[in-house]
Enzyme design. Structure first.
Site, mmCIF file in Angstrom:
data_model
loop_
_atom_site.group_PDB
_atom_site.id
_atom_site.type_symbol
_atom_site.label_atom_id
_atom_site.label_comp_id
_atom_site.label_asym_id
_atom_site.label_seq_id
_atom_site.Cartn_x
_atom_site.Cartn_y
_atom_site.Cartn_z
ATOM 1 N N LYS A 99 1.395 4.286 -2.889
ATOM 2 C CA LYS A 99 1.080 5.682 -2.603
ATOM 3 C C LYS A 99 2.304 6.580 -2.777
ATOM 4 C CE LYS A 99 -3.321 5.416 -1.506
ATOM 5 N NZ LYS A 99 -4.371 6.076 -2.318
ATOM 6 N N TYR A 150 0.829 -1.206 0.000
ATOM 7 C CA TYR A 150 0.000 0.000 0.000
ATOM 8 C C TYR A 150 0.868 1.262 0.000
ATOM 9 C CZ TYR A 150 -3.042 3.615 2.001
ATOM 10 O OH TYR A 150 -3.715 4.781 2.256
#
Length: 253
Positions: free
Chosen positions: A163, A159
């Site tokens: 990002k 994740y």
């Protein structure tokens, strides 16, 4: 310079959670809101019914470039060309540190799945909206990031890496789109209290974060949504390529 009330705003992944809060925030300011969803049709349509006639739901998987282009064409016909893109869509993920994959079990497919939505989705949205931006000489692209890039207190490797890549794209896209009158910025949040993705987070973790945060509480989706409004407003007209961390002061950028 367009006021928010004059804008058509596309929010990806807006059927629930933070995306729904962002859609509500723009609607309160009078914008026309296109609520994108992938699978959450019932939730997206219920949100539009709540907001009223200035909101409509549009289905598309943001990783599918043709589907995104078709969605933007549908929005343009129904509501006017999107002036603002808010890329909030998230690949399936649960913020549960105890259940996360470590480096010893994580593989490239996990990383790629997150990047495909975060970075690939942004690319597809920009490609679809760019002709409209060029024609109008105006546009706002707002991506949603995470403060875990600056402070990886819980190593959600897949994740956070996605990002971080999205943050880099936000920076480089600002240079490419700036001559068209388009700003590109990121709002990076911390753990939010509470969304579907953070529902698996133990209550003790929320309390720990609140205790370490200068404002003394965990940021809510509504609070983060209000920060997104800033980048769409005339007050941010000279701000581009930036990442604004919205977490109550927990992490410094």
């Amino acid at each position: 310079m367009k006021q928010i009330a004059d804008q058509t705003v596309l929010v990806t992944g807006a059927g629930r959670g933070l995306g729904a809060a962002i859609a509500r925030a723009f609607a309160r300011q009078g914008a026309r809101v296109a609520v994108n969803y992938r699978h959450s049709q019932d939730a997206a349509e219920a949100l539009c019914a709540e907001i009223g006639p200035r909101a409509q739901a549009f289905q598309a998987d943001v990783t599918d470039r043709a589907a995104v282009a078709a969605m933007v064409a549908q929005i343009t016909e129904a509501m006017g060309a999107p002036d603002v893109l808010v890329h909030n869509a998230l690949a399936d993920f649960q913020f549960n540190g105890d259940a996360r994959k470590g480096l010893e079990t994580l593989d490239w497919a996990d990383m790629a799945a997150q990047a495909q939505v975060s970075v690939g989705g942004a690319l597809n949205l920009i490609a679809a909206a760019r002709p409209h931006f060029a024609a109008s000489g105006f546009g706002r692209v707002i991506t949603i990031g995470t403060n875990l890039v600056q402070n990886p207190v819980v190593p959600y490797h897949d994740y956070t890496a996605a990002k971080a890549a999205l943050m880099a794209l936000t920076r480089t896209a600002s240079r490419d789109l700036g001559p068209l009158g388009v700003t590109v910025n990121m709002v990076a949040g911390g753990l939010l209290r509470t969304t579907d993705a953070s529902a698996a987070t133990p209550e003790a973790v929320f309390d720990l974060i609140a205790g370490q945060t200068p404002l003394g509480h965990v940021t809510t989706p509504a609070e983060m949504a209000d920060a997104v409004l800033f980048f769409a407003s005339p007050w941010a007209r000279a701000v581009t390529g930036q990442t604004l961390i919205v977490d109550g002061g927990l992490v410094c950028g």
